[in-house]
Design an enzyme around this catalytic site. Structure first.
Site, PDB file in Angstrom:
ATOM      1  N   GLN A  72       0.753  73.345 -11.142  1.00  0.00           N
ATOM      2  CA  GLN A  72       0.749  71.873 -11.126  1.00  0.00           C
ATOM      3  C   GLN A  72       1.893  71.284 -11.952  1.00  0.00           C
ATOM      4  O   GLN A  72       1.981  70.063 -12.104  1.00  0.00           O
ATOM      5  CB  GLN A  72      -0.590  71.344 -11.665  1.00  0.00           C
ATOM      6  CG  GLN A  72      -1.777  71.675 -10.779  1.00  0.00           C
ATOM      7  CD  GLN A  72      -1.805  70.879  -9.477  1.00  0.00           C
ATOM      8  OE1 GLN A  72      -1.048  69.932  -9.273  1.00  0.00           O
ATOM      9  NE2 GLN A  72      -2.691  71.266  -8.575  1.00  0.00           N
ATOM     10  N   HIS A  87       3.248  74.691  -1.775  1.00  0.00           N
ATOM     11  CA  HIS A  87       2.721  73.462  -1.150  1.00  0.00           C
ATOM     12  C   HIS A  87       2.417  72.354  -2.153  1.00  0.00           C
ATOM     13  O   HIS A  87       2.066  71.249  -1.747  1.00  0.00           O
ATOM     14  CB  HIS A  87       1.497  73.780  -0.286  1.00  0.00           C
ATOM     15  CG  HIS A  87       0.229  74.099  -1.028  1.00  0.00           C
ATOM     16  ND1 HIS A  87      -0.817  73.207  -1.105  1.00  0.00           N
ATOM     17  CD2 HIS A  87      -0.174  75.208  -1.701  1.00  0.00           C
ATOM     18  CE1 HIS A  87      -1.820  73.762  -1.784  1.00  0.00           C
ATOM     19  NE2 HIS A  87      -1.452  74.977  -2.156  1.00  0.00           N
ATOM     20  N   THR A  91       5.036  92.702   5.245  1.00  0.00           N
ATOM     21  CA  THR A  91       6.176  92.025   5.881  1.00  0.00           C
ATOM     22  C   THR A  91       6.278  90.601   5.348  1.00  0.00           C
ATOM     23  O   THR A  91       5.293  89.869   5.316  1.00  0.00           O
ATOM     24  CB  THR A  91       5.984  92.013   7.413  1.00  0.00           C
ATOM     25  OG1 THR A  91       5.940  93.376   7.843  1.00  0.00           O
ATOM     26  CG2 THR A  91       7.128  91.286   8.115  1.00  0.00           C
ATOM     27  N   CYS A 102     -10.514  72.237  -5.097  1.00  0.00           N
ATOM     28  CA  CYS A 102     -11.155  73.546  -4.976  1.00  0.00           C
ATOM     29  C   CYS A 102     -12.618  73.467  -5.373  1.00  0.00           C
ATOM     30  O   CYS A 102     -13.419  74.258  -4.944  1.00  0.00           O
ATOM     31  CB  CYS A 102     -10.447  74.565  -5.851  1.00  0.00           C
ATOM     32  SG  CYS A 102      -8.694  74.446  -5.710  1.00  0.00           S
TER      33      CYS A 102
HETATM   34  N1  PLP Z   1      -3.538  77.025  -9.999  1.00  0.00           N
HETATM   35  C1  PLP Z   1      -3.663  75.699 -10.065  1.00  0.00           C
HETATM   36  C2  PLP Z   1      -3.527  75.017 -11.393  1.00  0.00           C
HETATM   37  C3  PLP Z   1      -3.899  74.956  -8.910  1.00  0.00           C
HETATM   38  O1  PLP Z   1      -4.027  73.628  -8.980  1.00  0.00           O
HETATM   39  C4  PLP Z   1      -4.023  75.637  -7.672  1.00  0.00           C
HETATM   40  C5  PLP Z   1      -4.334  74.894  -6.429  1.00  0.00           C
HETATM   41  O2  PLP Z   1      -4.957  73.856  -6.447  1.00  0.00           O
HETATM   42  C6  PLP Z   1      -3.864  77.016  -7.652  1.00  0.00           C
HETATM   43  C7  PLP Z   1      -3.631  77.691  -8.837  1.00  0.00           C
HETATM   44  C8  PLP Z   1      -3.950  77.788  -6.374  1.00  0.00           C
HETATM   45  O3  PLP Z   1      -2.795  77.611  -5.616  1.00  0.00           O
HETATM   46  P1  PLP Z   1      -2.788  77.881  -4.019  1.00  0.00           P
HETATM   47  O4  PLP Z   1      -3.448  76.695  -3.405  1.00  0.00           O
HETATM   48  O5  PLP Z   1      -1.351  77.974  -3.665  1.00  0.00           O
HETATM   49  O6  PLP Z   1      -3.521  79.145  -3.801  1.00  0.00           O
END
Ligand code: PLP
Length: 402
Positions: free
Chosen positions: A184, A206, A242, A330
């Site tokens: 972040q 992303h 790959t 998440c």
């Molecule tokens: N670490 C943090 C602080 C995040 O905010 C996120 C995704 O929200 C991730 C790890 C995981 O990243 P990814 O979505 O690319 O798996």
């Protein structure tokens, strides 16, 4: 109007990123491991991207391992260090506010012979470096502390933490590594790994206008790291499979844009965030900013509205074309209140009333004005939020005048 203010969950791809990727879906479709010229052109695309990602955080290209995203980068860092160093030590230190990619990996390692210390944070979301110093033991092999928190944007004092780790090494804990989850922070904050002094750093494409399913782990030269996957010798033997050539090329382009436009993007995000916060705070009583207001990335504003249910506000805003989130993406769908805001010591009520607005440089002042007009405007929104309570305004609710 459609307003996307959930940029901590994911960002729109920059048009330059899409353009850079397109040839690698069609004409340049070679496998980067192939000896023929199709393969060599794909490999050249990957190596250019590696140089860009390395330049963004000031490390050597050979120290970049391409992976499938932030989750894999975190897993590879934590599990990779733990498994390659288990004969040297079985203790890991992290914090209570990490992303599940780190926390759940640590919990899995606890069932497999490792001890984990979860450092608490202050009401503003910062760890106490003294507590880290006290937690270090003879057998500590890894300290994993995130750079910026995904729910509040709070930035940890990574340089000071690296200083403590360096002191501990000088005292003889020479099997100790420092990892930071910078998912972040990258593209939103100046990061110079050579100045910071971390051994491993995770990033995710992303989150800064690159493609989903792309990411990288910086692994300082000399770090002993195990593998998550077994197979061929890709990525200097660190990550077989790959390569996702279009994705890696897109990540490289996003990194180049993030480096060259960083100051402008930071300024834009800060202006938009400050405008939203100032206006919301001046209109509603009982609004608080969660996390440290000074030590944070400009992309996030986590606000608790007194007496308001964040989920209802999210839905009401969505009906007006505005995307925000409560807690982290998440964690949504979970009925548990955010583990991050709990660790900050917020009450259940404060957590229930929290909404995360997260910005990118693609947002505009007009969009923020639209959000403000919806939040504070005529009673339409309030009706949507509380269909059974007549026309009571959001403002009135937040002032407890119901
Ligand atoms: N670490 C943090 C602080 C995040 O905010 C996120 C995704 O929200 C991730 C790890 C995981 O990243 P990814 O979505 O690319 O798996």
């Amino acid at each position: 109007m459609k307003v996307y203010l959930d940029n901590s969950a994911t960002t729109a791809m920059a048009s330059e990123v899409i353009e850079a990727m397109l040839p690698y879906f069609a004409d340049e479709m070679g496998n980067a491991q192939s000896v023929h010229s199709f393969g060599q052109r794909a490999k050249a695309g990957i190596e250019k991207a590696r140089r860009e990602v390395a330049a963004l955080i000031n490390v050597a290209p050979t120290e970049i391992v391409f992976v499938s995203g932030g989750t894999e980068a975190d897993n590879l860092a934590v599990r990779g260090v733990a498994e390659a160093n288990r004969e040297r030590g079985r203790h890991i230190i992290t914090t209570r506010i990490e992303h599940p990619a780190v926390l759940a990996t640590c919990e899995a390692l606890e069932t497999n012979g490792f001890r984990v210390t979860y450092l608490p944070v202050s009401g503003k979301g910062l760890i106490n470096p003294g507590e880290l110093r006290d937690a270090l033991a003879e057998d500590t092999i890894l300290v994993s502390i995130m750079m910026a928190n995904n729910e509040t944007g709070t930035i940890q004092p990574i340089e000071e933490i690296a200083g403590i780790v360096a002191e501990a090494r000088a005292r003889g804990l020479d099997n100790l590594y420092l990892h930071t989850d910078a998912v972040q922070a990258v593209g939103k904050h100046h990061i110079d790994v050579r100045e910071l002094g971390v051994d491993l750093l995770s990033l995710s494409g992303h989150k800064f206008h690159g493609p989903k399913g792309t990411g990288a782990l910086f692994v300082r030269k000399g770090v002993r790291l195990g593998k998550l996957l077994h197979g061929g010798h890709h990525e200097r033997d660190r990550r077989p499979g790959t390569e996702n050539v279009p994705g890696i090329v897109g990540l490289g382009k996003a990194a180049e844009l993030a480096r060259t436009l960083l100051d402008r993007r930071i300024k834009r995000m800060r202006e938009l965030r400050d405008h939203l916060e100032k206006s919301v705070i001046s209109r509603f009583d009982g609004v608080r900013i969660n996390g440290d207001v000074d030590q944070r990335v400009p992309s996030v504003s986590n606000l608790s509205f007194d007496g308001i249910d964040g989920e209802s506000l999210l839905i009401a805003l969505d009906l007006k074309g505005i995307a925000v989130s409560t807690g982290s993406a998440c964690a949504s769908g979970s009925i548990e209140p955010s583990h991050v805001l709990q660790a900050f010591g917020l009450s259940r009520e404060e957590i229930r009333g929290s909404v995360r607005f997260s910005f990118s440089a693609f947002n505009t002042q007009d969009e923020i004005d639209y959000v403000l007009s919806v939040l504070g405007g005529p009673r339409t929104l309030q009706k949507e939020m509380n269909p059974n309570e007549g026309t009571e305004s959001l403002e009135a609710q937040s002032r407890g005048q119901s």
